[in-house]
Design a protein around this motif. Structure first.
Motif, PDB file in Angstrom:
ATOM      1  N   SER A  78       0.827  -1.219   0.000  1.00 60.01           N
ATOM      2  CA  SER A  78       0.000   0.000   0.000  1.00 60.01           C
ATOM      3  C   SER A  78       0.851   1.254   0.000  1.00 60.01           C
ATOM      4  CB  SER A  78      -0.935  -0.008   1.209  1.00 60.01           C
ATOM      5  OG  SER A  78      -0.210   0.113   2.420  1.00 60.01           O
ATOM      6  N   ASN A  87      -0.789   6.935   6.723  1.00 60.91           N
ATOM      7  CA  ASN A  87      -0.609   7.579   5.425  1.00 60.91           C
ATOM      8  C   ASN A  87      -1.689   8.641   5.222  1.00 60.91           C
ATOM      9  OD1 ASN A  87      -0.480   8.228   2.640  1.00 60.91           O
ATOM     10  ND2 ASN A  87       0.427   6.242   2.173  1.00 60.91           N
ATOM     11  N   LEU A  94      -3.477   8.530   1.775  1.00 60.25           N
ATOM     12  CA  LEU A  94      -4.393   7.393   1.668  1.00 60.25           C
ATOM     13  C   LEU A  94      -5.673   7.670   2.445  1.00 60.25           C
ATOM     14  CD1 LEU A  94      -4.342   4.540   0.361  1.00 60.25           C
ATOM     15  CD2 LEU A  94      -3.674   3.668   2.591  1.00 60.25           C
ATOM     16  N   ASN A  95      -5.539   8.301   3.588  1.00 61.95           N
ATOM     17  CA  ASN A  95      -6.695   8.648   4.405  1.00 61.95           C
ATOM     18  C   ASN A  95      -7.590   9.637   3.666  1.00 61.95           C
ATOM     19  OD1 ASN A  95      -8.415   8.983   6.641  1.00 61.95           O
ATOM     20  ND2 ASN A  95      -7.236  10.747   7.331  1.00 61.95           N
ATOM     21  N   ARG A 110      -7.697  -3.033   2.903  1.00 61.50           N
ATOM     22  CA  ARG A 110      -7.678  -1.610   3.251  1.00 61.50           C
ATOM     23  C   ARG A 110      -6.549  -1.370   4.247  1.00 61.50           C
ATOM     24  NH1 ARG A 110     -12.941   0.841   5.795  1.00 61.50           N
ATOM     25  NH2 ARG A 110     -12.091   0.051   7.737  1.00 61.50           N
ATOM     26  N   LYS A 154      -9.405   8.033   0.781  1.00 59.76           N
ATOM     27  CA  LYS A 154     -10.292   6.908   1.142  1.00 59.76           C
ATOM     28  C   LYS A 154      -9.943   5.667   0.322  1.00 59.76           C
ATOM     29  CE  LYS A 154     -12.537   9.408   4.071  1.00 59.76           C
ATOM     30  NZ  LYS A 154     -11.555  10.523   4.079  1.00 59.76           N
ATOM     31  N   GLU A 199      -3.940   0.624   6.883  1.00 61.51           N
ATOM     32  CA  GLU A 199      -4.184   1.512   8.025  1.00 61.51           C
ATOM     33  C   GLU A 199      -4.080   2.961   7.577  1.00 61.51           C
ATOM     34  OE1 GLU A 199      -2.179   0.769  11.690  1.00 61.51           O
ATOM     35  OE2 GLU A 199      -2.042  -1.376  11.326  1.00 61.51           O
ATOM     36  N   TYR A 200      -5.178   3.691   7.683  1.00 60.67           N
ATOM     37  CA  TYR A 200      -5.188   5.088   7.246  1.00 60.67           C
ATOM     38  C   TYR A 200      -4.289   5.979   8.097  1.00 60.67           C
ATOM     39  CZ  TYR A 200      -9.159   4.295   4.071  1.00 60.67           C
ATOM     40  OH  TYR A 200      -9.975   3.877   3.053  1.00 60.67           O
ATOM     41  N   ASN A 201      -4.120   5.622   9.368  1.00 59.61           N
ATOM     42  CA  ASN A 201      -3.391   6.529  10.267  1.00 59.61           C
ATOM     43  C   ASN A 201      -1.909   6.641   9.910  1.00 59.61           C
ATOM     44  OD1 ASN A 201      -1.761   4.513  11.956  1.00 59.61           O
ATOM     45  ND2 ASN A 201      -3.831   3.736  12.239  1.00 59.61           N
ATOM     46  N   SER A 244     -11.080   3.660  -4.554  1.00 54.97           N
ATOM     47  CA  SER A 244     -11.474   4.590  -3.493  1.00 54.97           C
ATOM     48  C   SER A 244     -12.947   4.401  -3.165  1.00 54.97           C
ATOM     49  CB  SER A 244     -11.231   6.043  -3.927  1.00 54.97           C
ATOM     50  OG  SER A 244     -11.739   6.945  -2.954  1.00 54.97           O
TER      51      SER A 244
END
Length: 495
Positions: A180, A252, A255-256, A246, A259, A248-250, A195
């Motif tokens: 990712s 990147n 990426l957050n 999916r 979405k 981990e958004y935290n 997305s």
């Protein structure tokens, strides 16, 4: 609108139409796609749903090869019967866990110990090795640079423990986190980006209009990921190959903001390097009993769950004409989907400042003025003495005229500005300007009787010190457009 049940293709005409289609407020679609679908935007309709690690260049070579040294040796398991049939050199001690033998290959699939052999490595097995190799290199270099990579397990172990066995498949979540991150920064991987937010994907489908005046039609893909996600409905005798992950958004911010999530094929079987929509279409037309067998999972492999049929809407493919890309991008900006949102940080803000100016220029284009050549039989002295100030014509120009070059006696002798062209009835134009035209009333009436008439004012008249001789140049009409002749464009490249 073209429909094959599982793939519905729609060419859109406006931003509002696309929004209504996605939100289920159009006659062509009554289901809100935001509930069950993820989206992917492509700026060129010729681009396909193929992961970056499987894309090829103009020489039909995989782009991933550019990230691999020419002398690197990849371990690929080969059956002993195949080795002997092709007279390959091998070490009997290098026996793998599944009773195959390890052969070393270069990145192009040629055996290192048999350079003159026509044998090539099984491309699916070699591809697995190449993809994992560059991922570990990415982890290695990023780690040494002090950059955070969310890797703690299998992949970090591989930094210092190179296995004598081929890697087969790599599905560890630890490796997926590296994918990712590496994917986001341009490293070729087996992942396809999607997305949850269709406007984010739409941005990537149209943003090329800012830098490419010859942009192609774009595509917004929609994939019904809920069908894939609900794998508990699948036949337990089959393993679903298409996976969704999916990150981990935290870890990147980009990426957050975007979405993001991605899909990937866990096992490389059959036509794995074809576009995803074609792989699925092929499978829907195939009998399940013909699916390949996975010894690893002790089951057959399907791309999608077996409960999915041709009657399910799996894909939507929205064709975005290049002519409306700037309109869509403007609407996205107004909705807040500009670079400072999609790429959080100072770099995104800077891009937004620059791109908003580019977009404004697209919405308010600078009028391009053209040059023409006018064949004349003037008495130039009358022009110089102001006795002739107007030239009458019957052609209506659909663009602004910059310079009008004067062609006389097989030579271009000068030019004047075409910044004042007046349209009126022949009678009114003659009454106003006839005495400055160099024509008699009878000749004027003969030329413009019952036809449109325009008067060109001769502004900024200039005669060249040295004329341009064009003895073989022939006019089809009284006017000639310089843009139609490259040689003349070069000769008449005046400021």
């Amino acid at each position: 609108m073209d429909s094959d049940n599982h793939l519905i293709e729609i060419k859109i005409n406006s931003y509002d139409e696309l929004v209504n289609l996605i939100c289920g407020k159009d006659e062509k679609n009554k289901h809100d796609l935001r509930e069950d679908y993820v989206f992917r935007g492509l700026s060129n309709i010729e681009y396909e749903l193929i992961p970056s690690s499987l894309r090829k260049n103009n020489l039909n070579q995989l782009n991933i090869n550019e990230f691999i040294e020419s002398d690197y040796k990849f371990k690929v398991p080969i059956e002993e019967t195949e080795i002997k049939t092709n007279n390959l050199t091998y070490n009997p001690k290098h026996k793998s866990y599944d009773n195959t033998f390890i052969i070393l290959f270069d990145k192009y699939g040629k055996p290192f110990l048999d350079k003159n052999s026509d044998y090539s490595a099984p491309k699916n097995k070699l591809q697995i090795e190449k993809e994992l190799y560059i991922l570990i290199k990415f982890l290695d270099y990023a780690d040494k640079s002090g950059l955070k990579v969310n890797a703690k397990g299998f992949s970090r172990y591989l930094l210092h423990h190179k296995s004598n066995e081929p890697y087969d498949e790599y599905v560890d979540s630890d490796v997926l986190e590296i994918i990712s991150l590496a994917q986001h920064y341009g490293l070729p991987t087996k992942a396809l980006d999607w997305s949850y937010d269709y406007k984010v994907s739409l941005y990537f489908a149209v943003k090329d209009i800012l830098v490419n005046s010859k942009s192609n039609d774009g595509v917004l893909w929609a994939l019904n990921y809920k069908l894939i996600e609900n794998q508990e409905l699948n036949d337990p005798n089959y393993y679903v190959n298409l996976q969704i992950y999916r990150p981990e958004y935290n870890t990147n911010p980009n990426l957050n903001a975007q979405k993001g999530l991605f899909t990937y094929l866990e096992r490389y079987v059959e036509n794995y390097d074809e576009p995803l929509d074609k792989i699925i279409s092929y499978e829907l037309n195939q009998d399940l009993k013909d699916r390949p067998i996975s010894s690893y999972y002790d089951s057959k492999i399907t791309t999608i769950p077996t409960n999915i049929t041709k009657n399910n809407n799996i894909f939507y493919k929205f064709i975005i004409p290049k002519e409306i890309k700037h309109e869509i991008l403007k609407e996205l900006y107004l909705d807040g989907y500009s670079e400072e949102y999609i790429f959080p940080g100072y770099d995104g803000v800077t891009k937004s400042v620059i791109n908003r100016i580019k977009l404004n220029n697209l919405n308010n284009p600078i009028t391009l003025k053209k040059n023409i050549i006018l064949s004349v039989d003037w008495d130039i002295n009358k022009v110089k003495s102001k006795e002739k100030l107007y030239e009458f014509i019957n052609q209506d120009f659909e663009f602004e005229i910059n310079k009008i070059f004067i062609y006389q006696n097989d030579e271009i002798i000068g030019y004047f500005r075409g910044n004042e062209i007046i349209k009126d009835s022949p009678k009114n134009l003659w009454d106003k300007f006839g005495r400055y035209s160099g024509l008699s009333k009878d000749k004027f009436d003969k030329l413009f009787n019952n036809s449109n008439c325009f008067a060109i004012r001769i502004n900024d008249f200039n005669i060249f010190n040295y004329s341009i001789k064009l003895c073989n140049f022939k006019f089809e009409h009284k006017f000639y457009y310089i843009e139609d002749n490259n040689d003349l464009k070069f000769l008449l490249n005046f400021n």
